[in-house]
Design a protein around this motif. Sequence first.
Motif: not given
Length: 292
Positions: A278-284
């Motif tokens: 989820k953190y990676l998706e938010d960053v993207l």
Amino acid sequence: MSDPPVTEAKSGSDASRISELQKWLAARFGDAGKEVPDFEYTPRSVGYLHTLLNISEAKEKSADIVAKDFRRKAAEYRSQAARIREILESVGLAQDSLPSNVVGSAQVLANVANLLNIRDTELSSFLVAMGDISLRKSGVEEKRAKVQKESKILLDYTRKAIARLTYLKRTLAQLEDDLPPCEAQMENWKTNLQVMAAKERQYMQQCANYKAVLNRVGYSPEISHGVLVDMAEHRKELEKKTKPILDTLRSYQDLPPDKALAALAIEDKKRQYAAAEKYLEDVLHSALATSE
């Protein structure tokens, strides 16, 4: 009824003019010792020759009048000369009785009078003639000075023109010498230009092919180099964060199997993994929004 007489009168007039011209031409060519050449008497030639005949007769009359006047004046001059000779002989001043130096001086005086174009030998006539000659001499000197000045200017122009012509000839020779290397260079440039044009067509085709490939793989302008660099940096950070978890999971492989503990550990790791995704998706999403 009236036309034929007019025609006959005109024909008779032309015949009389031709007869008159024939007599005149025979007389003129006879004086020169030549025969009259054969030619056709056309209205144009008859008119032209008749005009010459009239002009010739007018000039002959004028010349006859002038000749008669000259003969009359010559007779008067001869009679006057005889009278003067008688007067001189009566007073003892005949030409034969005069000394040779006096005769020579008189001849010189007469020649000077003729040269000065005066009709007598009076001193005033000589002075007037000399004054006229002086004036003409001054005029000639002024004209000569003007002509010399103009000649000097023209000579200067001529020298400059010759210098420019020499410079142009030297420049032309230099250009002719430089022409073969320039032509060779131009041919080289032409060849290079053809090669560059071929390369340009090749690169444009490759660029079109690359664009087709990018469109096929779903590339969009939003995926720029900066976005990819940011995503790579976030990926490295995530790898740093997930590496301890992976190491822990690998360490669990060495433990004896315990179903309850293993289930708890797996659930905990799943939660951590889901949080990381989820953190990676938010960053993207945040990176894509920033690039837009």
